[in-house]
Each structure stands twice: as C-alpha cells, then as structure tokens.
Design an enzyme around this catalytic site. Structure first.
Site, PDB file in Angstrom:
ATOM      1  N   ASN A  22     -10.068  -1.045  -2.028  1.00 48.36           N
ATOM      2  CA  ASN A  22      -8.660  -0.791  -1.734  1.00 48.36           C
ATOM      3  C   ASN A  22      -7.825  -1.361  -2.882  1.00 48.36           C
ATOM      4  O   ASN A  22      -7.821  -2.565  -3.105  1.00 48.36           O
ATOM      5  CB  ASN A  22      -8.331  -1.476  -0.408  1.00 48.36           C
ATOM      6  CG  ASN A  22      -6.908  -1.282   0.051  1.00 48.36           C
ATOM      7  OD1 ASN A  22      -6.003  -1.119  -0.761  1.00 48.36           O
ATOM      8  ND2 ASN A  22      -6.699  -1.325   1.353  1.00 48.36           N
ATOM      9  N   CYS A  75       0.824  -1.223   0.000  1.00 45.02           N
ATOM     10  CA  CYS A  75       0.000   0.000   0.000  1.00 45.02           C
ATOM     11  C   CYS A  75       0.851   1.264   0.000  1.00 45.02           C
ATOM     12  O   CYS A  75       0.405   2.313  -0.445  1.00 45.02           O
ATOM     13  CB  CYS A  75      -0.932   0.015   1.206  1.00 45.02           C
ATOM     14  SG  CYS A  75      -1.965  -1.443   1.272  1.00 45.02           S
ATOM     15  N   HIS A 104      -3.793   6.899   1.171  1.00 50.69           N
ATOM     16  CA  HIS A 104      -4.067   5.564   0.619  1.00 50.69           C
ATOM     17  C   HIS A 104      -5.480   5.176   1.039  1.00 50.69           C
ATOM     18  O   HIS A 104      -5.860   5.328   2.201  1.00 50.69           O
ATOM     19  CB  HIS A 104      -3.032   4.572   1.151  1.00 50.69           C
ATOM     20  CG  HIS A 104      -3.482   3.149   1.049  1.00 50.69           C
ATOM     21  ND1 HIS A 104      -3.896   2.603  -0.140  1.00 50.69           N
ATOM     22  CD2 HIS A 104      -3.623   2.181   1.989  1.00 50.69           C
ATOM     23  CE1 HIS A 104      -4.266   1.350   0.075  1.00 50.69           C
ATOM     24  NE2 HIS A 104      -4.102   1.070   1.359  1.00 50.69           N
TER      25      HIS A 104
HETATM   26  N1  ACO Z   1     -19.410 -10.056   5.445  1.00 48.38           N
HETATM   27  C1  ACO Z   1     -20.112 -10.411   6.515  1.00 48.38           C
HETATM   28  N2  ACO Z   1     -19.549 -10.793   7.669  1.00 48.38           N
HETATM   29  C2  ACO Z   1     -18.214 -10.794   7.744  1.00 48.38           C
HETATM   30  C3  ACO Z   1     -17.400 -10.432   6.642  1.00 48.38           C
HETATM   31  C4  ACO Z   1     -18.053 -10.049   5.454  1.00 48.38           C
HETATM   32  N3  ACO Z   1     -17.379  -9.680   4.357  1.00 48.38           N
HETATM   33  N4  ACO Z   1     -16.123 -10.535   7.024  1.00 48.38           N
HETATM   34  C5  ACO Z   1     -16.105 -10.942   8.288  1.00 48.38           C
HETATM   35  N5  ACO Z   1     -17.373 -11.105   8.732  1.00 48.38           N
HETATM   36  C6  ACO Z   1     -17.814 -11.537  10.041  1.00 48.38           C
HETATM   37  C7  ACO Z   1     -16.776 -12.305  10.802  1.00 48.38           C
HETATM   38  O1  ACO Z   1     -16.792 -13.648  10.463  1.00 48.38           O
HETATM   39  C8  ACO Z   1     -17.201 -12.055  12.226  1.00 48.38           C
HETATM   40  O2  ACO Z   1     -18.247 -12.911  12.536  1.00 48.38           O
HETATM   41  P1  ACO Z   1     -18.373 -13.529  14.023  1.00 48.38           P
HETATM   42  O3  ACO Z   1     -18.573 -12.339  14.922  1.00 48.38           O
HETATM   43  O4  ACO Z   1     -19.573 -14.412  13.904  1.00 48.38           O
HETATM   44  O5  ACO Z   1     -17.095 -14.250  14.279  1.00 48.38           O
HETATM   45  C9  ACO Z   1     -17.771 -10.636  12.201  1.00 48.38           C
HETATM   46  O6  ACO Z   1     -18.096 -10.372  10.820  1.00 48.38           O
HETATM   47  C10 ACO Z   1     -16.816  -9.605  12.694  1.00 48.38           C
HETATM   48  O7  ACO Z   1     -15.532  -9.824  12.087  1.00 48.38           O
HETATM   49  P2  ACO Z   1     -14.296  -8.944  12.378  1.00 48.38           P
HETATM   50  O8  ACO Z   1     -13.123  -9.393  11.558  1.00 48.38           O
HETATM   51  O9  ACO Z   1     -14.118  -8.811  13.864  1.00 48.38           O
HETATM   52  O10 ACO Z   1     -14.828  -7.576  11.789  1.00 48.38           O
HETATM   53  P3  ACO Z   1     -14.364  -6.156  12.123  1.00 48.38           P
HETATM   54  O11 ACO Z   1     -15.481  -5.412  12.682  1.00 48.38           O
HETATM   55  O12 ACO Z   1     -13.044  -6.132  12.827  1.00 48.38           O
HETATM   56  O13 ACO Z   1     -14.110  -5.602  10.658  1.00 48.38           O
HETATM   57  C11 ACO Z   1     -12.347  -5.054   9.141  1.00 48.38           C
HETATM   58  C12 ACO Z   1     -13.146  -6.169   9.791  1.00 48.38           C
HETATM   59  C13 ACO Z   1     -13.266  -4.195   8.310  1.00 48.38           C
HETATM   60  C14 ACO Z   1     -11.282  -5.650   8.234  1.00 48.38           C
HETATM   61  C15 ACO Z   1     -11.712  -4.255  10.303  1.00 48.38           C
HETATM   62  O14 ACO Z   1     -10.908  -5.053  11.086  1.00 48.38           O
HETATM   63  C16 ACO Z   1     -10.930  -3.103   9.838  1.00 48.38           C
HETATM   64  O15 ACO Z   1     -11.449  -2.056   9.531  1.00 48.38           O
HETATM   65  N6  ACO Z   1      -9.580  -3.293   9.788  1.00 48.38           N
HETATM   66  C17 ACO Z   1      -8.664  -2.319   9.304  1.00 48.38           C
HETATM   67  C18 ACO Z   1      -7.819  -2.976   8.301  1.00 48.38           C
HETATM   68  C19 ACO Z   1      -8.209  -2.615   6.909  1.00 48.38           C
HETATM   69  O16 ACO Z   1      -9.150  -1.939   6.604  1.00 48.38           O
HETATM   70  N7  ACO Z   1      -7.383  -3.042   6.025  1.00 48.38           N
HETATM   71  C20 ACO Z   1      -7.544  -2.682   4.683  1.00 48.38           C
HETATM   72  C21 ACO Z   1      -6.477  -3.272   3.910  1.00 48.38           C
HETATM   73  S1  ACO Z   1      -4.909  -3.052   4.584  1.00 48.38           S
HETATM   74  C22 ACO Z   1      -4.353  -1.584   4.191  1.00 48.38           C
HETATM   75  O17 ACO Z   1      -4.621  -1.061   3.157  1.00 48.38           O
HETATM   76  C23 ACO Z   1      -3.492  -0.878   5.151  1.00 48.38           C
END
Ligand code: ACO
Length: 337
Positions: free
Chosen positions: A294, A118, A264
């Site tokens: 992304n 990234c 980014h």
């Molecule tokens: N659709 C529906 N449900 C989903 C999905 C999806 N696509 N993906 C995961 N879930 C479910 C999981 O299985 C989990 O279910 P459970 O509670 O029954 O176990 C629930 O949703 C919550 O999952 P988490 O992984 O805890 O979701 P979170 O709220 O943390 O969101 C996310 C995930 C969006 C990736 C978050 O961690 C985040 O914003 N991270 C920042 C990292 C990021 O955005 N990276 C981008 C790329 S890296 C970069 O460019 C730097």
C-alpha cells in the site's frame, strides 16, 4: 459566463525505488510470515527507498518526467503543481516546492501540498481539474509520492501495520482539452473526521505541550501509524462502492459502463470485496498490491500508469479512480479517456 474547458490526463508516469523487500525479508526482522501477509493482504513484496538516492519529492519528479514525456510536454509547460503525500520531506515547507526547484528551476509556479492520505491523489486531481476547466491553467502536474519505510515500526510490535506499506511515486499531467466528449467527467470528495484517530500518526503534533519528547520515542506509540484494521476494513468496503456509484450515477452511467476501475491499493481483500459486490470482472479492476504493498497517495497513479503501459486504457474508455483512507476520507474521479 467564461468558457469552461475539459481536463484530460495527457500523461501518466510512475517511479518505484529499486530495493525490493519481500515478505520473507520481513520475517527475518519480525515475527511474521509470507503466508500471514499474503492471506490477509495479498502483498508479496514492496519497495523501500534508498537513503541518499530517493526522496519523497525526487521520486515524484522522476514519475513526473515520465508523465511529461508521455504527454509530449516539457517542464516549462507546467503552470501549477499539486503534491499529495502523508510522508513529506519536511514538516514544512511542503514537498511541492521541492518539485518546483528540481523540475522547473527558474520558472516560479504555484505549488500546493494536499494532505488526504490514501485519498490524496484523487483530491489533488480534483484540485487540478478545477483550475484547468475554468481556464486558469493549461497544464497542471499532479503527484502522489510516499516514503513509508522510515516511518514504520519494523519490530514485531508494529507488524500489524508495517508489513502493509511501501514506498513509491506516481504522477499525472492534467491538461486543457476543448473536446467535450472526453476528460474528467466529475470528481467526488468526502471526509468524516470523527474517525480521524482510527488510522493516524499523532506525533509530533503541534497541540502537544512538548512536540516531540524522549518518552514519545521510547514508548513509540504516536510516532508510528496506528490502524484499527477491522474498523478500516468495514468502512472501506462501504465507502468504496458508494463513491464509485456516486460518480457513475451523477453522469447517468452504471457499473456495467466501466471499462476500468483503478482503486487505491489498500489491501487485496478490500479490492476483491469491491469487485465482487459491484459485479465487475477481474480484468476491469486494477490490482498491483502484490508488488508494491500500500503506497497511499502514490498507489492510484502507480496503478494507473502501469495499466496504461499494459495497454489496458484506450482512448474513449471509461475509467474510475476511487480511494478510501485515513481521515476518514474517500473520493472518486470518473474519466472518459
Ligand atoms: N504477521 C503475523 N501475525 C500478525 C501480523 C503479521 N504481520 N500482524 C498481526 N498479527 C497477529 C496479531 O497479533 C493477532 O494475533 P493474536 O490473534 O495472537 O492476537 C493475529 O495476527 C490477528 O490480528 P488481527 O489484527 O486481528 O488480524 P486481521 O485478521 O484483522 O488482519 C488486517 C489485519 C490485515 C490489517 C485486517 O484488519 C485488514 O484487512 N484491515 C483492513 C485495513 C487495511 O487493509 N488497511 C490498509 C491500509 S489503510 C488504507 O489504505 C485504507
């Protein structure tokens, strides 16, 4: 000491594949929903490449042609290519040489591939800046291009990652400028490899006894991106403001001097957090993640090109590019347009 020059971005351009994949489309092939994706990431749709039409290198070439036209230059003017991607056409050689073939034909120029995910575009821009400001080259082509769609687990198992990423390309021409009052003011690069495995594709890795095995494919662990989402979030929201402030402070400037921040496009929640914590109004921060998801190394040049097209960047504006991503790596560039 030899005369130092300034580097300007004389042209920016982008290309995105035609095929639009909406959240609704994804919910037909995995258990996900438009609501979940939008709430967590801000993404509404992304582009997926068309096999036989788009390649990582040729999308970069398409973006480069737009940038060249806007700079009033031709491929013949380019003396060096820097290509940033985490999804190269081949394991080797890099995609930069494929750009040289397609864009330059008989003219043989150096082509360097940058692997900083990234942060790749800002790293690549920094490399170009060093070559131009020392007087070695007058015009360097910098590309960020990615095809994620073929490297994602498009089943429910991979939904935490695969809904986030999209395909696309952006480019900039970095050109020599004798005007002291404008150009790239500084670039700032960082890495912290202790977190390398928190956001990574591990296979096929060269240190494995067998580089690629049937088990790896069947188990589908290392061949798809792994992301420790919460971890990435926490580091990103610290490192983004830090590296933006580092760029501003090293030039005796502050956030209120910024005309435009082009971060980014990792996740809307990350961008919103940076904007609010830095007290920047919405119109001074570019966000297009709802359209493209992304696109890692391509995200900044696509956003920059769209902002330029929309008239959001005028001569004399102070523009900051900032990135955080796998590595972990993070970087910024401050530009007086
Ligand atoms: N659709 C529906 N449900 C989903 C999905 C999806 N696509 N993906 C995961 N879930 C479910 C999981 O299985 C989990 O279910 P459970 O509670 O029954 O176990 C629930 O949703 C919550 O999952 P988490 O992984 O805890 O979701 P979170 O709220 O943390 O969101 C996310 C995930 C969006 C990736 C978050 O961690 C985040 O914003 N991270 C920042 C990292 C990021 O955005 N990276 C981008 C790329 S890296 C970069 O460019 C730097």
């Amino acid at each position: 000491m030899a005369k130092m020059f300034r580097s300007i971005l004389s042209g920016v351009g982008h290309y995105v594949p035609e095929k639009i994949v909406t959240n609704e489309d994804l919910s037909k092939i995995m258990e996900t929903s438009d609501e979940w994706i939008q709430l967590r990431t801000g993404i509404k749709e992304r582009r997926h490449f068309t096999p036989g039409v788009d390649t990582c290198a040729n999308m970069g070439v398409k973006a480069a042609r737009v940038a060249l036209e806007r700079a009033g230059l031709s491929p013949d003017d380019i003396e060096f290519i820097v290509f940033a991607t985490l999804s190269p056409d081949y394991f080797f050689p890099g995609s930069g040489v494929l750009v040289q073939k397609e864009l330059m034909g008989d003219k043989t120029v150096g082509a360097l591939d940058v692997r900083d995910q990234c942060s790749g575009f800002v790293y690549a821009l920094s490399v170009a800046d060093q070559f131009v400001k020392t007087g070695m080259y007058k015009h360097v082509l910098v590309i960020g291009s990615e095809i994620h769609s073929t490297g994602l687990d498009m089943t429910t198992r991979g939904r935490g990652v695969s809904v986030i990423f999209g395909d696309g390309a952006g480019a900039a021409i970095v050109s020599r400028c004798e005007d002291e009052g404008r150009g790239i003011l500084s670039t700032h690069l960082h890495s912290e490899g202790q977190y390398a495995e928190e956001l990574a594709v591990l296979d096929p890795g060269s240190s494995r006894e067998v580089r690629l095995s049937k088990e790896m494919i069947d188990e589908a662990t290392g061949i798809y991106p792994y992301m420790n989402g919460n971890y990435v979030f926490k580091h990103a929201v610290t490192r983004f403001p830090e590296v933006i402030n580092e760029a501003l402070a090293s030039n005796g400037l502050s956030a209120s001097d910024l005309d435009l921040l082009v971060p980014h496009q990792a996740n809307l929640r990350i961008t919103t957090y940076i904007r609010e914590s830095m007290n920047l109004p919405e119109e001074r921060v570019v966000s297009n993640i709802h359209k493209y998801g992304n696109t890692t190394a391509a995200s900044i040049p696509i956003a920059l090109s769209e902002a330029w097209e929309a008239g959001r960047i005028k001569p004399g504006d102070l523009v900051c590019l900032a990135a955080f991503g796998s590595g972990f790596t993070w970087a910024s560039a401050l530009i007086k347009w």
